[in-house]
Design an enzyme around this catalytic site. Structure first.
Site, mmCIF file in Angstrom:
data_model
loop_
_atom_site.group_PDB
_atom_site.id
_atom_site.type_symbol
_atom_site.label_atom_id
_atom_site.label_comp_id
_atom_site.label_asym_id
_atom_site.label_seq_id
_atom_site.Cartn_x
_atom_site.Cartn_y
_atom_site.Cartn_z
ATOM 1 N N GLU A 286 0.254 9.479 -33.297
ATOM 2 C CA GLU A 286 1.660 9.078 -33.360
ATOM 3 C C GLU A 286 2.133 8.899 -31.925
ATOM 4 O O GLU A 286 2.064 9.833 -31.127
ATOM 5 C CB GLU A 286 2.486 10.116 -34.115
ATOM 6 C CG GLU A 286 2.158 10.161 -35.602
ATOM 7 C CD GLU A 286 2.291 8.802 -36.299
ATOM 8 O OE1 GLU A 286 3.220 8.041 -35.974
ATOM 9 O OE2 GLU A 286 1.447 8.501 -37.166
ATOM 10 N N CYS A 320 10.829 10.115 -29.153
ATOM 11 C CA CYS A 320 10.129 8.863 -29.469
ATOM 12 C C CYS A 320 11.060 7.954 -30.264
ATOM 13 O O CYS A 320 10.947 6.740 -30.228
ATOM 14 C CB CYS A 320 8.864 9.161 -30.250
ATOM 15 S SG CYS A 320 9.164 10.214 -31.660
HETATM 16 P P1 NAP Z 1 1.308 12.426 -23.260
HETATM 17 O O1 NAP Z 1 1.354 12.425 -21.794
HETATM 18 O O2 NAP Z 1 0.510 11.370 -23.931
HETATM 19 O O3 NAP Z 1 0.763 13.860 -23.667
HETATM 20 C C1 NAP Z 1 0.645 14.273 -25.019
HETATM 21 C C2 NAP Z 1 -0.481 15.274 -25.119
HETATM 22 O O4 NAP Z 1 -1.717 14.617 -24.799
HETATM 23 C C3 NAP Z 1 -0.358 16.438 -24.137
HETATM 24 O O5 NAP Z 1 -0.830 17.608 -24.752
HETATM 25 C C4 NAP Z 1 -1.269 16.013 -23.009
HETATM 26 O O6 NAP Z 1 -1.787 17.069 -22.251
HETATM 27 C C5 NAP Z 1 -2.386 15.359 -23.790
HETATM 28 N N1 NAP Z 1 -3.231 14.472 -22.993
HETATM 29 C C6 NAP Z 1 -2.924 13.802 -21.854
HETATM 30 N N2 NAP Z 1 -3.999 13.086 -21.442
HETATM 31 C C7 NAP Z 1 -4.996 13.315 -22.332
HETATM 32 C C8 NAP Z 1 -6.347 12.881 -22.454
HETATM 33 N N3 NAP Z 1 -6.895 12.048 -21.573
HETATM 34 N N4 NAP Z 1 -7.079 13.327 -23.492
HETATM 35 C C9 NAP Z 1 -6.539 14.158 -24.395
HETATM 36 N N5 NAP Z 1 -5.273 14.629 -24.329
HETATM 37 C C10 NAP Z 1 -4.507 14.202 -23.315
HETATM 38 O O7 NAP Z 1 2.761 12.368 -23.909
HETATM 39 P P2 NAP Z 1 4.009 13.296 -23.575
HETATM 40 O O8 NAP Z 1 4.573 12.863 -22.282
HETATM 41 O O9 NAP Z 1 3.675 14.731 -23.774
HETATM 42 O O10 NAP Z 1 5.014 12.930 -24.755
HETATM 43 C C11 NAP Z 1 5.860 11.843 -24.695
HETATM 44 C C12 NAP Z 1 5.317 10.694 -25.503
HETATM 45 O O11 NAP Z 1 5.100 11.116 -26.834
HETATM 46 C C13 NAP Z 1 6.287 9.532 -25.604
HETATM 47 O O12 NAP Z 1 5.568 8.333 -25.478
HETATM 48 C C14 NAP Z 1 6.857 9.678 -27.008
HETATM 49 O O13 NAP Z 1 7.363 8.480 -27.554
HETATM 50 C C15 NAP Z 1 5.677 10.197 -27.755
HETATM 51 N N6 NAP Z 1 6.059 10.893 -28.980
HETATM 52 C C16 NAP Z 1 5.818 10.293 -30.172
HETATM 53 C C17 NAP Z 1 6.201 10.910 -31.351
HETATM 54 C C18 NAP Z 1 5.948 10.257 -32.685
HETATM 55 O O14 NAP Z 1 6.073 10.934 -33.698
HETATM 56 N N7 NAP Z 1 5.599 8.990 -32.713
HETATM 57 C C19 NAP Z 1 6.841 12.147 -31.301
HETATM 58 C C20 NAP Z 1 7.057 12.743 -30.058
HETATM 59 C C21 NAP Z 1 6.664 12.114 -28.892
HETATM 60 P P3 NAP Z 1 -1.170 17.414 -20.793
HETATM 61 O O15 NAP Z 1 0.210 17.864 -21.053
HETATM 62 O O16 NAP Z 1 -2.085 18.485 -20.318
HETATM 63 O O17 NAP Z 1 -1.243 16.155 -19.996
#
Ligand code: NAP
Length: 515
Positions: A286, A320
């Protein structure tokens, strides 16, 4: 027998006793800051030299907690523990699994303000947003517990004379849960308990900016009676341990919520079959959004302005589902824009010490820098109406910002900013408004403010988003009421908090026996 599902009510902070209770929870949490949290693998506490330091985004000097950080060796141990625990957990009666969720929900409900206070401190959430995050975590547990009970005997299929047929769901295996910081409790908890209640085991890697609230939740699951190894808590850098967990041949399900780029990367990696792997991985991703509030000419314009402002600036636009684009019919554009600016100028920004603060900080320096650079781009692409300034001297504060007169293909109309910025664009007519609303790669949420019944029907058909709302804001989905998930590059449309979600974590089995 469980009572029918009802979502957890939000706290009314206009009531003094509620305000006092929340203040005392904040005081309690302040006394518990800066403690050390170990990793948890098979119930065993593991302390590492390498740490994640979680800080308050309102005040960089304030340490929320220091969390041991997983490396590949610990990630391997966690997968092995989850794989071993799966052999027993898969056979535990679904009702017993559901009861653990209900007990965990009861524990969180008793400690509701305390959990919300951790979210105020660790994620910079204003009180109302923190309260909603905790309520949603409770809702996920209550809702999925009941869904599992409904699904435990499978679904009816036909039998013929002399032949008895059954169709039921079985658990799959080790799940890697990778969660975001923006719903540090609700999404982390929801994407952990859904695999658990369906009989799978979990390796949980929470976001590195909000690992403490996840540690507290894993303790709650233990108190509720979850056996060792069913959930393993392995915070660590996504970039370092993420790939290892995703690529592992014993990983069966990956449930990720986060940004588009990371989600797409995981999706691609999960498709590779590694040595020793005897199955294809299930992947739920997501991802981001570029969500639009459309305003028709025949609409309640006060409601339109309010819906735009709430959608854009709730939790500093870090949802999001945040409405980061307003597409307004040219006949009412100036009026709606002027009123949205007025309403925005009334919003208070600061450290959420009281319920009066509408907007807190953004999550960290990286987010602050990224949002400020989008504001600079926006100032060149359009007309800055209000906001535009930031202050990162103590915490990461950015003013709620409106940029007007943008072309539909402007950068800030297309890319997810994930901050308190809303881009206004003018539409010639309703068809044109829908065309602009659909012109991004994302398809998560949208709202239409209109009194025109034909336009409502047209948008139901043609506005291509997973969650579409009429005459309200485009944020605030409630478990069991608004199943949540996006189209296009917003994700696999898993519809969290809805009736189709749990089966994504199970394999359906057909059994046919001749009598
Ligand atoms: P993110 O940077 O993609 O991180 C999400 C998770 O993925 C974190 O636990 C992060 O760990 C991990 N991660 C980062 N790089 C990775 C890799 N190479 N391999 C595996 N895991 C990895 O996103 P965010 O900044 O936390 O959240 C914001 C984003 O989430 C926005 O784009 C938002 O729209 C989206 N979101 C979507 C929904 C939905 O339901 N569609 C809901 C909420 C948020 P680290 O923290 O250690 O980097």
């Amino acid at each position: 027998m469980l009572t029918p599902y009802k979502h957890e009510p939000f706290t009314d902070f206009s009531v003094e006793t509620n305000r006092k209770a929340f203040e005392s929870a904040l005081c309690q949490v302040e006394k518990e800051l800066n403690q050390a949290y170990p990793l948890i693998v098979n119930g065993e506490r593991i302390t590492t030299e390498d740490k994640i330091v979680s800080v308050n985004p309102s005040n960089k000097e304030e340490v929320i907690g220091t969390v041991s950080k997983a490396n590949r060796e610990i990630a391997e141990k966690a997968i092995e523990a989850a794989d071993e625990a799966f052999k027993r957990w898969r056979n535990v009666n679904p009702e017993e699994r559901a009861n653990i969720l209900v007990r965990a929900a009861a524990i969180v409900r008793r400690r509701k303000h305390e959990f919300s206070a951790w979210l105020v401190k660790e994620a910079g959430k204003p009180w109302k947003e923190a309260d909603a995050d905790t309520a949603e975590a409770i809702d996920f547990m209550e809702y999925y517990a009941r869904q599992m009970i409904e699904l435990k005997d499978g679904k009816p299929v036909n039998s013929r004379e002399g032949e008895h047929n059954r169709y039921f769901y079985t658990p799959i295996g080790v799940t890697v849960t990778i969660s975001p910081w923006n719903f540090a409790f609700a999404i982390m908890a929801g994407t952990t308990v859904a695999p658990i209640v369906t009989g799978n085991t979990v390796v949980l890697k929470p976001a590195s900016t909000t690992p403490v609230v996840a540690a507290k939740f894993v303790e709650v699951l233990e108190q509720a009676g979850l056996p060792k190894g069913v959930v393993n808590y392995v915070p660590g850098s996504g970039a370092e341990v993420g790939d290892y967990l995703v690529d592992h041949p014993k990983t069966s399900i990956i449930t990720f919520t986060g940004s588009r780029d990371v989600g797409v990367r995981l999706y691609e990696r999960a498709a590779v079959v590694h040595k020793g792997q005897m199955h294809l991985k299930r992947v739920i991703v997501e991802m981001g959004g570029k969500d639009t509030v459309v305003v028709d000419k025949d609409a309640d314009l006060e409601l339109a302005a309010q819906s735009i402002v709430v959608s854009a600036f709730g939790f500093s636009g870090q949802k999001c589902s945040a409405g980061s684009r307003a597409v307004v019919h040219e006949d009412v554009y100036d009026e709606v824009l002027a009123r949205a600016v007025e309403l925005t100028n009334e919003l208070s920004v600061g450290e959420p010490k009281t319920n009066e603060t509408y907007m807190g900080p953004v999550i960290d320096q990286k987010a602050y820098d990224k949002i400020m650079s989008y504001i600079d781009i926006g100032k060149n692409e359009g007309r800055l109406m209000t906001g535009g300034k930031g202050d990162d001297s103590k915490g990461f504060f950015i003013e709620p910002t409106i940029i007007a007169d943008l072309a539909p293909d402007a950068v800030i109309m297309q890319e997810e900013i994930f901050g308190p910025v809303v881009a206004f664009s003018k539409a010639k007519n309703f068809n044109h408004a829908l065309e602009i609303a659909n012109n991004t790669e994302y398809g998560l949420t949208g709202a239409v403010i209109t009194n025109n019944r034909d336009h409502i029907e047209q948008a139901k058909r043609d506005f291509h988003v997973g969650n579409l709302y009429f005459n309200r804001n485009c944020t605030g989905a409630i478990v069991g009421y608004h199943p949540f998930g996006g189209f296009k590059m917003s994700g696999t449309d898993s519809k969290a908090g809805g009736p189709d979600y749990l089966p994504l974590h199970m394999q359906a089995k057909t059994v046919s026996e001749m009598y």
